[in-house]
Design an enzyme around this catalytic site. Structure first.
Site, PDB file in Angstrom:
ATOM      1  N   LYS A 112       0.807  -1.223   0.000  1.00 29.75           N
ATOM      2  CA  LYS A 112       0.000   0.000   0.000  1.00 29.75           C
ATOM      3  C   LYS A 112       0.838   1.270   0.000  1.00 29.75           C
ATOM      4  O   LYS A 112       0.427   2.288  -0.551  1.00 29.75           O
ATOM      5  CB  LYS A 112      -0.908  -0.019   1.242  1.00 29.75           C
ATOM      6  CG  LYS A 112      -1.825   1.166   1.361  1.00 29.75           C
ATOM      7  CD  LYS A 112      -2.840   0.956   2.429  1.00 29.75           C
ATOM      8  CE  LYS A 112      -2.345   1.481   3.769  1.00 29.75           C
ATOM      9  NZ  LYS A 112      -3.487   1.689   4.691  1.00 29.75           N
ATOM     10  N   ASP A 113       2.002   1.228   0.643  1.00 36.66           N
ATOM     11  CA  ASP A 113       2.851   2.417   0.747  1.00 36.66           C
ATOM     12  C   ASP A 113       3.770   2.601  -0.444  1.00 36.66           C
ATOM     13  O   ASP A 113       4.510   3.579  -0.510  1.00 36.66           O
ATOM     14  CB  ASP A 113       3.717   2.345   2.017  1.00 36.66           C
ATOM     15  CG  ASP A 113       2.875   2.321   3.281  1.00 36.66           C
ATOM     16  OD1 ASP A 113       1.735   2.807   3.230  1.00 36.66           O
ATOM     17  OD2 ASP A 113       3.355   1.803   4.304  1.00 36.66           O
ATOM     18  N   ARG A 164      -9.268   8.911   1.292  1.00 32.75           N
ATOM     19  CA  ARG A 164     -10.106   7.787   0.868  1.00 32.75           C
ATOM     20  C   ARG A 164     -11.065   7.360   1.971  1.00 32.75           C
ATOM     21  O   ARG A 164     -12.268   7.192   1.743  1.00 32.75           O
ATOM     22  CB  ARG A 164      -9.207   6.603   0.472  1.00 32.75           C
ATOM     23  CG  ARG A 164      -9.966   5.305   0.158  1.00 32.75           C
ATOM     24  CD  ARG A 164      -9.000   4.142  -0.049  1.00 32.75           C
ATOM     25  NE  ARG A 164      -8.178   3.885   1.130  1.00 32.75           N
ATOM     26  CZ  ARG A 164      -8.557   3.170   2.178  1.00 32.75           C
ATOM     27  NH1 ARG A 164      -9.744   2.604   2.203  1.00 32.75           N
ATOM     28  NH2 ARG A 164      -7.749   3.007   3.214  1.00 32.75           N
ATOM     29  N   ARG A 165     -10.531   7.190   3.180  1.00 34.80           N
ATOM     30  CA  ARG A 165     -11.385   6.729   4.273  1.00 34.80           C
ATOM     31  C   ARG A 165     -12.444   7.777   4.616  1.00 34.80           C
ATOM     32  O   ARG A 165     -13.622   7.460   4.754  1.00 34.80           O
ATOM     33  CB  ARG A 165     -10.522   6.416   5.506  1.00 34.80           C
ATOM     34  CG  ARG A 165      -9.731   5.127   5.340  1.00 34.80           C
ATOM     35  CD  ARG A 165      -8.676   4.932   6.416  1.00 34.80           C
ATOM     36  NE  ARG A 165      -7.996   3.639   6.263  1.00 34.80           N
ATOM     37  CZ  ARG A 165      -6.800   3.340   6.754  1.00 34.80           C
ATOM     38  NH1 ARG A 165      -6.124   4.250   7.444  1.00 34.80           N
ATOM     39  NH2 ARG A 165      -6.271   2.153   6.569  1.00 34.80           N
ATOM     40  N   ARG A 182      -1.895  11.314  12.633  1.00 38.62           N
ATOM     41  CA  ARG A 182      -0.677  10.750  12.036  1.00 38.62           C
ATOM     42  C   ARG A 182       0.107   9.955  13.056  1.00 38.62           C
ATOM     43  O   ARG A 182      -0.171   9.997  14.245  1.00 38.62           O
ATOM     44  CB  ARG A 182       0.192  11.872  11.460  1.00 38.62           C
ATOM     45  CG  ARG A 182      -0.178  12.228  10.036  1.00 38.62           C
ATOM     46  CD  ARG A 182       0.472  13.521   9.605  1.00 38.62           C
ATOM     47  NE  ARG A 182       1.919  13.385   9.411  1.00 38.62           N
ATOM     48  CZ  ARG A 182       2.710  14.404   9.093  1.00 38.62           C
ATOM     49  NH1 ARG A 182       2.203  15.612   8.932  1.00 38.62           N
ATOM     50  NH2 ARG A 182       4.008  14.221   8.935  1.00 38.62           N
ATOM     51  N   ARG A 188      -1.102   6.160  17.081  1.00 40.43           N
ATOM     52  CA  ARG A 188      -2.501   6.497  16.769  1.00 40.43           C
ATOM     53  C   ARG A 188      -3.441   5.940  17.826  1.00 40.43           C
ATOM     54  O   ARG A 188      -4.381   6.628  18.245  1.00 40.43           O
ATOM     55  CB  ARG A 188      -2.883   5.949  15.390  1.00 40.43           C
ATOM     56  CG  ARG A 188      -2.149   6.682  14.286  1.00 40.43           C
ATOM     57  CD  ARG A 188      -2.742   6.348  12.935  1.00 40.43           C
ATOM     58  NE  ARG A 188      -1.703   6.271  11.920  1.00 40.43           N
ATOM     59  CZ  ARG A 188      -1.935   6.062  10.634  1.00 40.43           C
ATOM     60  NH1 ARG A 188      -3.169   5.891  10.209  1.00 40.43           N
ATOM     61  NH2 ARG A 188      -0.951   5.998   9.775  1.00 40.43           N
ATOM     62  N   CYS A 279      -0.651  12.119  -8.400  1.00 48.49           N
ATOM     63  CA  CYS A 279      -1.042  12.421  -7.025  1.00 48.49           C
ATOM     64  C   CYS A 279      -1.936  11.313  -6.489  1.00 48.49           C
ATOM     65  O   CYS A 279      -2.521  10.544  -7.238  1.00 48.49           O
ATOM     66  CB  CYS A 279      -1.738  13.765  -6.935  1.00 48.49           C
ATOM     67  SG  CYS A 279      -3.326  13.801  -7.726  1.00 48.49           S
TER      68      CYS A 279
HETATM   69  N1  LIG Z   1      -0.451   4.144   5.713  1.00 51.20           N
HETATM   70  C1  LIG Z   1       0.327   3.373   6.645  1.00 51.20           C
HETATM   71  C2  LIG Z   1       0.088   1.909   6.496  1.00 51.20           C
HETATM   72  N2  LIG Z   1       0.600   1.211   5.472  1.00 51.20           N
HETATM   73  C3  LIG Z   1       0.187  -0.096   5.587  1.00 51.20           C
HETATM   74  C4  LIG Z   1      -0.607  -0.192   6.719  1.00 51.20           C
HETATM   75  C5  LIG Z   1      -1.288  -1.398   7.211  1.00 51.20           C
HETATM   76  C6  LIG Z   1      -0.779  -2.720   6.776  1.00 51.20           C
HETATM   77  C7  LIG Z   1      -1.054  -3.085   5.357  1.00 51.20           C
HETATM   78  O1  LIG Z   1      -1.892  -2.498   4.642  1.00 51.20           O
HETATM   79  O2  LIG Z   1      -0.395  -4.039   4.901  1.00 51.20           O
HETATM   80  C8  LIG Z   1      -0.657   1.066   7.313  1.00 51.20           C
HETATM   81  C9  LIG Z   1      -1.357   1.453   8.546  1.00 51.20           C
HETATM   82  C10 LIG Z   1      -2.823   1.725   8.345  1.00 51.20           C
HETATM   83  O3  LIG Z   1      -3.255   2.154   7.271  1.00 51.20           O
HETATM   84  O4  LIG Z   1      -3.575   1.522   9.302  1.00 51.20           O
END
Ligand SMILES: NCc1[nH]cc(CCC(=O)O)c1CC(=O)O
Length: 396
Positions: A112-113, A164-165, A182, A188, A279
């Site tokens: 995801k990152d 998104r959320r 953050r 968090r 973006c």
């Molecule tokens: N943005 C940070 C991030 N990147 C991946 C995860 C969770 C683990 C994953 O998706 O594998 C998280 C934390 C979150 O969004 O709660």
């Protein structure tokens, strides 16, 4: 955590012929595994290290935690940290520089990152079996334990910095308020639980909580059928980044990849790549595998759909090439008032076919008006960035 010291490497191989495995081990250079230094990142890196050790018992591995720019600086506006000519990704830049130099052999990331475009000489070596990809609602300890989205007091504030959320939740729960939140998972949760916390609840990825053994905090799992919330592209999957052309690292990575997750996430990433134009895009997705000897739809706990390379199908496990990849997508405006969605399913017999599916879905979303929502968001983002930059300059 296993580490090979210089002394280990310099130990001459034992004259005893029975010690052959030891001498074979000491002759192979250790594989340096890069990871961010957060608790979650290190848990993930250790899981990957264990999978690699199981697959390659004769190799040694070193985990190298690295503090990312985004982890160091929690004050500067996010958009500004990633500004500049050769803007390297906030979370992956330092690690990637070390990988390019050869200080690391592989990097373990949350998929995801990872930006959809990687540096020229680096590549995704593998995507691993997906953990639960859903988002999760965590409730303030001051509220009743069985509180969920629909029973939160009106005007409750949800802590999340994810467009998104927030956008998806505004669409269905227009009275909810949102505030930035953050920091890593522990931070968090700490901010939610604090005596003077402004938040009634926060949203986190279920995968991270499960990996940290904190899933007892989850009050509600969110999905398209529960809270109308689709997760981020790649959420819940770990990925391994390597240097292009590094055959040793590619072989290691390939051995632990998961084919279903790879195809599903490749479709998700191709969709995002086609929509984003540089973006980040508030787009939610859900993918699953359906059919082929009667497998359930929706999120399937990892074990039920695991099929690793080179390993025979487990009994009753369907052939991936006889299954449909089901994809549900939603693009929502920031205020939650406009949205474009699309559901589809097709057979994808390779990663390339999965990417074509993702691009096709992007095209359909654009035909249905997603481009207008995205244009508006990118304009609003530029205005917000400009404003934040001015405030930041004024505060110096
Ligand atoms: N943005 C940070 C991030 N990147 C991946 C995860 C969770 C683990 C994953 O998706 O594998 C998280 C934390 C979150 O969004 O709660």
């Amino acid at each position: 955590m296993a580490s090979t010291t210089l002394a280990d490497l310099q130990t001459p191989s034992h004259p005893n012929p029975q010690a052959t495995t030891t001498s074979a081990r000491t002759q192979l250079p250790p594989i340096n595994i890069g990871t961010r230094s957060s608790a979650l990142a290190q848990i993930q890196a250790r899981a990957v290290e264990q999978a690699l050790k199981d697959a390659y018992p004769d190799r040694t591995f070193n985990i190298c935690p690295v503090l990312a720019q985004g982890d160091k600086d929690k004050v500067t506006p996010l958009h500004q940290l990633s500004q500049g000519e050769n803007a390297k990704s906030l979370w992956t830049g330092e690690l990637e520089a070390m990988l390019e130099k050869g200080d690391l052999d592989i990097i373990v990331h949350c998929l995801k990152d990872m930006p959809t475009q990687l540096p020229e000489n680096l590549t995704l070596g593998a995507i691993l079996e997906r953990e639960d990809p859903r988002d999760a609602l965590i409730i303030s300890p001051r509220l009743p334990k069985d509180t969920h989205l629909a029973t939160l007091p009106p005007n409750s504030t949800i802590g999340t910095s994810s467009v998104r959320r927030a956008a998806q939740l505004r669409r269905i729960y227009p009275t909810l308020k949102f505030a930035d939140l953050r920091g890593n998972v522990g931070t968090r949760l700490g901010k939610l639980d604090a005596e003077d916390s402004p938040y009634s609840a926060i949203i986190l990825a279920a995968a991270g909580l499960k990996r940290m053994g904190l899933d007892n905090r989850i009050a509600q799992y969110l999905s398209s059928s529960n809270g109308g919330m689709l997760h981020a592209v790649g959420q819940g999957a770990l990925a391994i980044e390597i240097r292009k052309g590094d055959e040793v690292a590619q072989e290691l990575a390939y051995k632990i990849q998961d084919e279903r997750t790879t195809r599903a996430c490749s479709a998700e990433r191709a969709l995002l790549r086609a929509l984003e134009g540089g973006c980040s895009v508030p787009i939610g997705v859900e993918t699953s595998w359906r059919g082929g000897r009667g497998v359930a739809t929706g999120f399937q706990p990892a074990k039920e759909y695991s099929s690793k390379n080179g390993q025979p199908l487990e009994e009753g496990e369907p052939d991936i090439n006889e299954q449909d990849l089901v994809m549900e997508v939603l693009v929502v405006s920031v205020d939650g008032k406009e949205s474009v969605g699309y559901n589809t399913a097709r057979k994808v017999r390779s990663t390339e076919e999965a990417e074509i599916m993702g691009r096709d879905v992007a095209g359909i979303l654009i035909d249905r008006g997603a481009d207008k929502i995205l244009e508006k968001i990118s304009k609003e983002k530029m205005w917000a960035a400009k404003k934040q930059l001015e405030e930041y300059k004024a505060s110096k």
